[in-house]
Motif scaffolding. Structure first.
Motif, PDB file in Angstrom:
ATOM      1  N   UNK A 148       0.819  -1.219   0.000  1.00 52.28           N
ATOM      2  CA  UNK A 148       0.000   0.000   0.000  1.00 52.28           C
ATOM      3  C   UNK A 148       0.852   1.268   0.000  1.00 52.28           C
ATOM      4  N   UNK A 149       1.817   1.345   0.891  1.00 57.78           N
ATOM      5  CA  UNK A 149       2.632   2.556   0.995  1.00 57.78           C
ATOM      6  C   UNK A 149       3.487   2.783  -0.260  1.00 57.78           C
ATOM      7  N   UNK A 150       4.181   1.754  -0.786  1.00 62.28           N
ATOM      8  CA  UNK A 150       4.936   1.979  -2.027  1.00 62.28           C
ATOM      9  C   UNK A 150       4.029   2.411  -3.188  1.00 62.28           C
ATOM     10  N   UNK A 151       2.831   1.862  -3.233  1.00 65.08           N
ATOM     11  CA  UNK A 151       1.896   2.258  -4.303  1.00 65.08           C
ATOM     12  C   UNK A 151       1.505   3.726  -4.135  1.00 65.08           C
ATOM     13  N   UNK A 152       1.204   4.126  -2.910  1.00 61.50           N
ATOM     14  CA  UNK A 152       0.836   5.531  -2.664  1.00 61.50           C
ATOM     15  C   UNK A 152       1.993   6.470  -3.032  1.00 61.50           C
ATOM     16  N   UNK A 153       3.204   6.072  -2.681  1.00 59.58           N
ATOM     17  CA  UNK A 153       4.376   6.881  -3.028  1.00 59.58           C
ATOM     18  C   UNK A 153       4.543   6.959  -4.547  1.00 59.58           C
ATOM     19  N   UNK A 154       4.336   5.853  -5.229  1.00 65.42           N
ATOM     20  CA  UNK A 154       4.423   5.811  -6.684  1.00 65.42           C
ATOM     21  C   UNK A 154       3.397   6.759  -7.303  1.00 65.42           C
ATOM     22  N   UNK A 155       2.172   6.713  -6.812  1.00 67.74           N
ATOM     23  CA  UNK A 155       1.113   7.580  -7.329  1.00 67.74           C
ATOM     24  C   UNK A 155       1.415   9.052  -7.050  1.00 67.74           C
ATOM     25  N   UNK A 156       1.961   9.327  -5.876  1.00 64.42           N
ATOM     26  CA  UNK A 156       2.334  10.701  -5.530  1.00 64.42           C
ATOM     27  C   UNK A 156       3.439  11.193  -6.458  1.00 64.42           C
ATOM     28  N   UNK A 157       4.422  10.353  -6.716  1.00 62.95           N
ATOM     29  CA  UNK A 157       5.513  10.702  -7.626  1.00 62.95           C
ATOM     30  C   UNK A 157       4.964  10.996  -9.022  1.00 62.95           C
ATOM     31  N   UNK A 158       4.048  10.154  -9.508  1.00 61.38           N
ATOM     32  CA  UNK A 158       3.437  10.370 -10.824  1.00 61.38           C
ATOM     33  C   UNK A 158       2.673  11.689 -10.868  1.00 61.38           C
ATOM     34  N   UNK A 159       1.929  11.961  -9.808  1.00 60.91           N
ATOM     35  CA  UNK A 159       1.147  13.204  -9.759  1.00 60.91           C
ATOM     36  C   UNK A 159       2.067  14.421  -9.759  1.00 60.91           C
ATOM     37  N   UNK A 160       3.158  14.341  -9.015  1.00 63.38           N
ATOM     38  CA  UNK A 160       4.107  15.456  -8.980  1.00 63.38           C
ATOM     39  C   UNK A 160       4.755  15.648 -10.349  1.00 63.38           C
ATOM     40  N   UNK A 161       5.050  14.560 -11.033  1.00 58.33           N
ATOM     41  CA  UNK A 161       5.652  14.648 -12.368  1.00 58.33           C
ATOM     42  C   UNK A 161       4.677  15.289 -13.342  1.00 58.33           C
ATOM     43  N   UNK A 162       3.415  14.913 -13.258  1.00 57.61           N
ATOM     44  CA  UNK A 162       2.393  15.493 -14.146  1.00 57.61           C
ATOM     45  C   UNK A 162       2.240  16.973 -13.858  1.00 57.61           C
ATOM     46  N   UNK A 163       2.184  17.330 -12.576  1.00 55.19           N
ATOM     47  CA  UNK A 163       2.062  18.747 -12.219  1.00 55.19           C
ATOM     48  C   UNK A 163       3.275  19.534 -12.694  1.00 55.19           C
ATOM     49  N   UNK A 164       4.446  18.932 -12.602  1.00 50.77           N
ATOM     50  CA  UNK A 164       5.670  19.601 -13.062  1.00 50.77           C
ATOM     51  C   UNK A 164       5.638  19.858 -14.559  1.00 50.77           C
ATOM     52  N   UNK A 165       5.054  18.931 -15.334  1.00 48.27           N
ATOM     53  CA  UNK A 165       4.948  19.133 -16.790  1.00 48.27           C
ATOM     54  C   UNK A 165       3.898  20.177 -17.108  1.00 48.27           C
ATOM     55  N   UNK A 166       2.836  20.217 -16.303  1.00 45.70           N
ATOM     56  CA  UNK A 166       1.757  21.184 -16.557  1.00 45.70           C
ATOM     57  C   UNK A 166       2.170  22.587 -16.143  1.00 45.70           C
ATOM     58  N   UNK A 167       2.939  22.678 -15.097  1.00 47.79           N
ATOM     59  CA  UNK A 167       3.367  23.976 -14.564  1.00 47.79           C
ATOM     60  C   UNK A 167       4.885  23.977 -14.417  1.00 47.79           C
ATOM     61  N   UNK A 168       5.600  24.235 -15.488  1.00 52.03           N
ATOM     62  CA  UNK A 168       7.069  24.185 -15.427  1.00 52.03           C
ATOM     63  C   UNK A 168       7.659  25.135 -14.396  1.00 52.03           C
ATOM     64  N   UNK A 169       6.952  26.207 -14.045  1.00 54.41           N
ATOM     65  CA  UNK A 169       7.492  27.173 -13.076  1.00 54.41           C
ATOM     66  C   UNK A 169       7.567  26.589 -11.674  1.00 54.41           C
ATOM     67  N   UNK A 170       6.875  25.465 -11.414  1.00 57.97           N
ATOM     68  CA  UNK A 170       6.911  24.878 -10.088  1.00 57.97           C
ATOM     69  C   UNK A 170       8.065  23.909  -9.893  1.00 57.97           C
ATOM     70  N   UNK A 171       8.839  23.691 -10.956  1.00 58.61           N
ATOM     71  CA  UNK A 171       9.992  22.774 -10.856  1.00 58.61           C
ATOM     72  C   UNK A 171      11.062  23.380  -9.941  1.00 58.61           C
ATOM     73  N   UNK A 172      11.721  22.504  -9.201  1.00 54.19           N
ATOM     74  CA  UNK A 172      12.811  22.969  -8.324  1.00 54.19           C
ATOM     75  C   UNK A 172      14.046  23.231  -9.166  1.00 54.19           C
ATOM     76  N   UNK A 173      14.806  24.214  -8.783  1.00 53.60           N
ATOM     77  CA  UNK A 173      16.014  24.572  -9.517  1.00 53.60           C
ATOM     78  C   UNK A 173      17.225  23.980  -8.872  1.00 53.60           C
TER      79      UNK A 173
END
Length: 173
Positions: A148-173
């Protein structure tokens, strides 16, 4: 008040009174009280009020008095419902365990295949399978299931990656 006659008999018996004693106190014959208790005669509201007062209760209390048969039936029903609930809970737990075994066997097979192919993250393909989220939603497995926890982490990582592609200004430098 269709079953008031049962209630009258039950209250009388619960108080340890005989038909003779009740009939005498109310100025009626034992036979008339017996017919009332059997439901052979219609009981007037006035008579119900008199009986209720004699038993030290209101007409409503007399009409809603829970007979021994009703108590036993309710207890039996509650017992049956409790047993059915216990069986359902056990069935759900068995189904959760079977789901977990299936997922662990599938993961084991995927890890072997991924390792044989030199995949950098063996087993992560499991989290990409269509419908896997329905199995790892926290309801189809027990709360402490290891994936359960690895799956949740995987989904969170995917969501963050999608958000990063949608909003490039939110990427960390």
């Amino acid at each position: 008040m269709s079953n008031i006659h049962h209630k009258i008999r039950s209250v009388r018996k619960a108080r340890g009174m005989t038909q003779e004693a009740v009939a005498e106190a109310l100025g009626m014959t034992k036979g008339n009280l017996s017919r009332m208790e059997k439901g052979d005669v219609t009981i007037s509201q006035e008579r119900i009020d008199t009986l209720a007062k004699f038993f030290g209760m209101s007409a409503e209390e007399l009409a809603t008095y829970e007979t021994l048969e009703e108590k036993v039936t309710k207890e039996d029903r509650n017992s049956v419902f409790s047993e059915q609930l216990r069986q359902r809970e056990a069935q759900i737990l068995r189904m959760q365990r079977e789901t977990e075994l299936f997922l662990l066997e599938l993961l084991s097979q995927m890890v072997r295949e991924d390792e044989a192919q030199g995949h950098p993250q063996p087993g992560h393909r499991l989290f990409e399978l269509p419908g896997i989220g329905r199995l790892l939603n926290g309801e189809n497995t027990t709360a402490g299931f290891a994936l359960l926890e690895p799956y949740r982490e995987h989904e969170l990582f995917k969501a963050q990656a999608i958000l990063g592609r949608l909003h490039p200004s939110t990427k960390k430098k």
